[in-house]
Design a protein around this motif. Structure first.
Motif, mmCIF file in Angstrom:
data_model
loop_
_atom_site.group_PDB
_atom_site.id
_atom_site.type_symbol
_atom_site.label_atom_id
_atom_site.label_comp_id
_atom_site.label_asym_id
_atom_site.label_seq_id
_atom_site.Cartn_x
_atom_site.Cartn_y
_atom_site.Cartn_z
ATOM 1 N N ALA A 193 49.978 48.897 39.275
ATOM 2 C CA ALA A 193 48.866 48.038 39.677
ATOM 3 C C ALA A 193 49.391 46.771 40.354
ATOM 4 O O ALA A 193 50.462 46.271 40.007
ATOM 5 N N PHE A 194 48.634 46.271 41.314
ATOM 6 C CA PHE A 194 49.035 45.058 42.040
ATOM 7 C C PHE A 194 47.804 44.286 42.485
ATOM 8 O O PHE A 194 46.921 44.829 43.131
ATOM 9 N N GLU A 195 47.746 43.028 42.101
ATOM 10 C CA GLU A 195 46.714 42.113 42.579
ATOM 11 C C GLU A 195 47.362 40.785 42.899
ATOM 12 O O GLU A 195 48.419 40.463 42.356
ATOM 13 N N TYR A 196 46.713 40.036 43.786
ATOM 14 C CA TYR A 196 47.207 38.677 44.028
ATOM 15 C C TYR A 196 46.069 37.752 44.428
ATOM 16 O O TYR A 196 45.050 38.193 44.956
ATOM 17 N N LEU A 210 49.269 33.644 42.713
ATOM 18 C CA LEU A 210 49.295 34.251 41.387
ATOM 19 C C LEU A 210 49.221 35.752 41.602
ATOM 20 O O LEU A 210 48.308 36.231 42.289
ATOM 21 N N ALA A 211 50.179 36.486 41.061
ATOM 22 C CA ALA A 211 50.247 37.928 41.305
ATOM 23 C C ALA A 211 50.401 38.687 39.997
ATOM 24 O O ALA A 211 50.970 38.180 39.026
ATOM 25 N N ALA A 212 49.870 39.900 39.987
ATOM 26 C CA ALA A 212 50.036 40.810 38.860
ATOM 27 C C ALA A 212 50.672 42.091 39.368
ATOM 28 O O ALA A 212 50.220 42.665 40.362
ATOM 29 N N MET A 213 51.736 42.516 38.688
ATOM 30 C CA MET A 213 52.362 43.804 38.972
ATOM 31 C C MET A 213 52.472 44.541 37.648
ATOM 32 O O MET A 213 53.135 44.068 36.731
#
Length: 317
Positions: free
Chosen positions: A200-203, A222-225
């Protein structure tokens, strides 16, 4: 400025935009699925994502912030010019050592649209080529109103800056944030290629937020991996006034130094190491950021995979 000159300028800008967008599309990273949080859309180069695409919420970052009493006030909308800005930003960031002096002069002059000169005499040929290419690209999209390079024996650049708001934003720091975002995407693409499951990837880029005490604050990225969160701030020029504030904010987010980054464009590597030791953040240069982030992401994905395998083994008993 007469009508013919305006028309010629608009034609030049349109042609340059088409060329740069085409070039960006040719070099787009393959096999990458990600959620662009600032526009709440999900993309994949292979097939539509199986994840729920809800335009009203984010599946990882917004709940993460809400759990810490932080509200998202404004998420900047995706801009049609982002690809052009990204292309210029990547060029500048990857050649920053050669272009820093020229950039500094442009920033000082752009408030009034003044002219600048940059001597390239006795500079390496690679630096001369980088400076000329950069100015040419800026001129093509009207981020410079005039540009001329005088070859041997003067080796001199003459240019006139512009007061256009888009150019002001780019030179004022947008280029650095967009450069860092592209490095974050590159790290995600690399990490995603090294694991068997979809990562998963969001920013979020430049969201305005409201802190628990009611104060306004603006994040860079701000990012999510996977299930891990990474916060990145980027600064050129003076940084001293920001370090203590960022260190405090990292504690509010509950992120350790490995997941809190400050990228500084104008400091040497040894000073970054000293700052990292003094404050609860990973401080790094433009050159070292991608490698340091990738190291942390690889460690996180390995731990997440191990935890998932352990859960599967336990459940299968």
């Amino acid at each position: 400025m007469n009508h013919d000159r305006i028309e010629a300028l608009l034609e030049r800008i349109a042609l340059a935009l088409e060329q740069m967008v085409a070039q960006a599309n040719q070099h787009r990273t393959p096999n990458v699925a990600y959620s662009q949080s600032h526009s709440d859309t999900e993309k994949t180069s292979l097939e539509p994502s199986s994840r729920n695409s809800n335009a009203s919420s984010l599946s990882i970052l917004e709940p993460f912030l809400k759990a810490r009493g932080i509200q998202i006030k404004v998420r900047p909308a995706e801009d049609a010019a982002d690809q052009v800005i990204d292309s210029l930003s990547l060029f500048l960031g990857e050649r920053y050592d050669a272009l820093a002096g020229l950039l500094s002069k442009i920033k000082r002059a752009m408030q009034t649209g003044a002219q600048i000169t940059e001597s390239l005499k006795d500079r390496p040929q690679q630096d001369i080529s980088s400076a000329c290419q950069f100015c040419t690209r800026l001129y093509e999209v009207a981020f410079l109103e005039q540009y001329q390079y005088f070859r041997s024996p003067t080796y001199l650049i003459k240019a006139k800056t512009t007061t256009l708001p888009k150019a002001q934003r780019f030179f004022g720091g947008q280029w650095l944030e967009r450069f860092i975002l592209q490095k974050v995407k590159a790290v995600y693409a690399q990490a995603s290629s090294e694991v068997s499951e979809q990562l998963a990837f969001e920013y979020l880029i430049n969201p305005q937020i409201i802190l628990p005490n009611g104060d306004d604050f603006e994040l860079d990225i701000l990012a999510a991996m996977g299930s891990s969160i990474y916060w990145i701030e980027a600064k050129s020029g003076d940084y001293q006034q920001h370090v203590a504030k960022y260190s405090k904010f990292a504690r509010l987010l509950g992120l350790d130094p490995d997941h809190s980054f400050m990228v500084l464009a104008d400091v040497p590597e040894d000073r970054c190491e000293a700052l990292s030791a003094l404050f609860s953040m990973t401080v790094c240069t433009l050159r070292s950021f991608e490698e340091k982030l990738l190291t942390v992401v690889r460690s996180d994905t390995a731990q997440q995979s191990a935890a998932a395998d352990g859960f599967s083994s336990t459940a299968g008993r």
